[in-house]
Design an enzyme around this catalytic site. Structure first.
Site, PDB file in Angstrom:
ATOM      1  N   CYS A  32       0.838  -1.218   0.000  1.00  0.00           N
ATOM      2  CA  CYS A  32       0.000   0.000   0.000  1.00  0.00           C
ATOM      3  C   CYS A  32       0.867   1.260   0.000  1.00  0.00           C
ATOM      4  CB  CYS A  32      -0.955   0.004   1.185  1.00  0.00           C
ATOM      5  SG  CYS A  32      -0.126  -0.138   2.783  1.00  0.00           S
ATOM      6  N   HIS A 310      -1.443   1.365   7.413  1.00  0.00           N
ATOM      7  CA  HIS A 310      -1.878   1.296   6.024  1.00  0.00           C
ATOM      8  C   HIS A 310      -1.692   2.674   5.393  1.00  0.00           C
ATOM      9  CE1 HIS A 310      -4.155  -0.202   2.668  1.00  0.00           C
ATOM     10  NE2 HIS A 310      -5.166   0.617   2.851  1.00  0.00           N
TER      11      HIS A 310
END
Length: 365
Positions: A32, A310
């Protein structure tokens, strides 16, 4: 994803920009950090244009490197028949891991480290290409020049002019480091280039105040004294950093991860730092000229700590704001951008904080 893609198309309706493509990226196990940065770069118009132009002019004989893999990915997106969907940036991620062991593990990586590495790697590839082209041009004109060309860089220790690539033209700015001797008042200025600015942050602050702190005057004394060439000795001095040449694309990295000595580890600072949609750059050498910038991308860190979490990105495209979370792409209101400023309280359920900001210059006002 078909449903999500059509949902985005429905939301935009006849406002869907002509020729634009909105594609999510597949995640290959903690990639990510890479996906969020690549989306920000894809919607950096001058970067995308230059990369695709370079690719079109060089793809026949180019050997694979990070530049060709990235250009291939951008070309793949821009030439899709569908307007929305998902693409797997597999070739790029494989090349990245092959070249740099830092990105090989499935551990949580740092998006800023990746962006920094990528831009410097692209610069290196482009510089080598320019040098090779120059050498080819010089040696092809006459065979006896070959020996001279090979010797030239070493002759008399001549300083070679730095190569300015299109990456430099887009992202590079110049800082000037001014040091004033407090004994003789002589000012020494030293220039240095930058591709991004890393700013220290404070609770309930703004990008403008962070930039002011970056350029604030610091006194050098005690063991930090400055060696003044005019006085020929160590002297107390005042030092400050100002922006001499603002870049076309200003990349700001907020230093949200701080090493806590008492804990022996890094801690995430969830501080609320307001970043405006329109930014006036005032800490420049020419104090009477304000450079105006417009925000077009934000890489967001989601999570309470530096070693897990994330990354997602917010991107402005044709006056619409979009939210990219790996494979998912959604349209969001412009007002939603402020939910990523950070938290006023230390312990908050909101862990989505702006980490890297990309601004495009609108010129001087």
């Amino acid at each position: 994803m078909g449903a999500a893609g059509s949902k985005l198309e429905k939301a935009l309706g006849d406002q869907f920009p002509e020729g634009e493509r909105y594609f999510g990226f597949e995640n290959f196990g903690n990639t990510c950090y890479c996906n969020s940065v690549l989306q920000a770069l894809y919607f950096c118009a001058p970067f995308r244009e230059q990369l695709l132009e370079h690719y079109a002019n060089n793809k026949a004989d180019a050997e694979e490197n990070l530049l060709t893999c990235l250009a291939d990915l951008f070309s793949q997106i821009s030439s899709q028949k569908k307007k929305t969907g998902v693409i797997a940036p597999k070739r790029f991620v494989q090349r990245l891991k092959k070249q740099n062991e830092l990105f090989r593990s499935y551990m949580h990586q740092d998006a800023h480290e990746f962006l920094n590495y990528l831009l410097n790697e692209l610069v290196e590839i482009l510089e080598k290409e320019t040098q090779a082209t120059k050498a080819d041009n010089e040696t092809s004109s006459s065979p006896e020049k070959i020996a001279n060309v090979l010797k030239a860089p070493l002759a008399n220790g001549v300083h070679k002019e730095p190569i300015v690539t299109w990456v430099h033209k887009i992202f590079q700015g110049i800082l000037t480091n001014e040091t004033r001797c407090l004994r003789c008042e002589t000012v020494t200025a030293r220039d240095e280039t930058f591709l991004d600015l890393s700013l220290d942050i404070e609770q309930n602050s703004s990008i403008t105040s962070c930039l002011k702190n970056f350029s604030s005057t610091e006194t050098l004394h005690a063991e930090d004294k400055f060696f003044c060439d005019k006085c020929c000795s160590l002297q107390e001095a005042q030092k400050r950093m100002k922006i001499k040449k603002p870049p076309h694309i200003l990349v700001i990295h907020l230093k949200r991860f701080k090493y806590m000595e008492q804990l022996g580890r890094y801690k995430k600072l969830s501080y609320r730092v307001v970043f405006p949609l329109e930014l006036k750059l005032s800490n420049t050498v020419d104090e009477y000229v304000d450079i105006e910038y417009s925000l077009f991308a934000v890489v967001v860190h989601v999570g309470s700590g530096p070693n897990h979490g994330h990354y997602v990105s917010l991107v402005k495209s044709h006056n619409h704001w979009l939210f990219f979370d790996d494979e998912s792409v959604e349209i969001i209101e412009e007002s939603a951008v402020q939910t990523f400023f950070g938290s006023s309280q230390e312990y908050s359920s909101n862990t989505d904080h702006g980490y890297i900001l990309l601004y495009e210059s609108l010129g001087t006002r």
